[in-house]
Enzyme design. Sequence first.
Site, PDB file in Angstrom:
ATOM      1  N   HIS A 138       0.814  -1.216   0.000  1.00 58.00           N
ATOM      2  CA  HIS A 138       0.000   0.000   0.000  1.00 58.00           C
ATOM      3  C   HIS A 138       0.851   1.270   0.000  1.00 58.00           C
ATOM      4  CE1 HIS A 138       0.458  -0.343   4.508  1.00 58.00           C
ATOM      5  NE2 HIS A 138       0.543   0.969   4.390  1.00 58.00           N
ATOM      6  N   ASP A 168       0.061  -7.567   1.049  1.00 59.73           N
ATOM      7  CA  ASP A 168       0.491  -6.207   1.364  1.00 59.73           C
ATOM      8  C   ASP A 168       2.018  -6.131   1.469  1.00 59.73           C
ATOM      9  OD1 ASP A 168       0.187  -3.519   1.742  1.00 59.73           O
ATOM     10  OD2 ASP A 168      -0.274  -3.639   3.879  1.00 59.73           O
ATOM     11  N   SER A 243       4.696   2.323   8.051  1.00 58.90           N
ATOM     12  CA  SER A 243       4.379   1.180   7.194  1.00 58.90           C
ATOM     13  C   SER A 243       5.596   0.776   6.376  1.00 58.90           C
ATOM     14  CB  SER A 243       3.220   1.530   6.260  1.00 58.90           C
ATOM     15  OG  SER A 243       2.024   1.687   6.979  1.00 58.90           O
TER      16      SER A 243
END
Length: 497
Positions: A138, A168, A243
């Site tokens: 993402h 992901d 992230s």
Amino acid sequence: MQLKRLFLVAVCALAVFAAAPAARQAFAEDAAKPADPGLSDVLTDLLHGVEGENRTSGPDKRVPFGREEVQLSFAPLVKQTAPAVVNVYASQTAKVTSPFEGDPFFEEFFGRAQPRAQSSLGSGVLVDPTGVIVTNYHVIKDADEVKVATADGREFTSKVMLKDETLDLAVLKISADKPFPVIAIGDSDALEVGDLVLAIGNPFGVGQTTTSGIVSALARSHIGVSDSGYFIQTDAAINPGNSGGALINMGGQLVGINTAIYSRSGGSIGIGFAIPANMVRAFADAAKAGLDFFERPYIGAEFELVTPQIAESLGMEKPTGALVSTVDATGPAGKAGLKAGDVILSLNNTPVESIEALDYRMATLSIGTKATFAVLSKGQQATLEIPLERAPEGAKPSEVILRGRSPFSGAKVAELSPRLAQRLSLRTDLKGVTVVDINRDSPAADFGFQPGDIVREVNGTSIDTAATLAQVAQQDTRWWRFTVERGGQILRQVLRY
């Protein structure tokens, strides 16, 4: 009163005098036998009133002696690992639409809508000295350009080697004259709840930041992060921008890739999630092998959730494992004797609690090896050894790009095979014609078609081959009626185009 004080002082002096020989003797024995407790431990026992057999079992705990022990720090660990954590900057050009687009009057006075640049910020981890970086999907999703800034201030334009939305995960590649610092990938299965961990990343773009915490839980699933349902939960502060960053253990090894947080405000409240390092290792190995998608081992079986009702009907004490829903008789599982209705209880002697756990365990195994499955079949437990093979491609799928004036224009379609289904994260037992890719600036994208959609019927014609769909899409009509299967649901649409 003075006599009482003198008496107490005398008693304390005698106690210290009596303890000193024991301490000196313990010190001498410690010098002769390094494995025995040291002087500080003896004194600690004296302070705690603990003697010999009265000591509690489990890890030794004591009060710290000296400033060196009080000033314990994670600094050496951070110095060792932080240089391998990078910042990832992804940018893309977003199409801006206007309700007056195409109107010559408004376009003459206000001009055409100009594309707008969008960017996202995340982190990544160098796992190979040649410049291989693991980050989250993402972070780089739909990016036109991905740049990487290393901890020493250098900036590189990266190439995307492999990406997978369901996991992901994404792997990037940068190049330089000298090797890059790396973090060794550890064994995430060795983690236990309560283990200390550090999270390193770039939250909110403020710069590289390190936070500490513990492993709060393991094997978390159904958290809405991705289709993969197997995460490490930690209370180490993880915020937007973290992230793709590193979750490391006290040995300086990568045990997870920080992925998401549970938050109502957008900031950390102590519930963060990381993708286990064993999955990261398998994914990075696939990228370095040059694969165009992450291949999972194929056994020719599909699975369902074991509900409490199913568990009771099968005589199980609790709902656990994965229920076999379908088996390809010609596949590895069918040849080994696995049948629909069986329940997978463990894989390679590791208990399987759910479908998510089975998917995770399978994905981390290598194609070409064999796996041992413990199975509950008709009330009896059995052990099956099943080869892990590459998903069959069947007849070479011919990918067709649909053109013409139809809602499907700009979509690339092909006939499903187990290998193509795996690539699109579909059940490997599905058949039909599926959308493989979509041109972002095409009618198919505007109408909301997605990769993985299976086209079942168009204007009354059943679609069984890509050639049939290409022919139907060329019809000279303004009215379109079609049926699409998406995620196990049937969608019917009628529109004028």
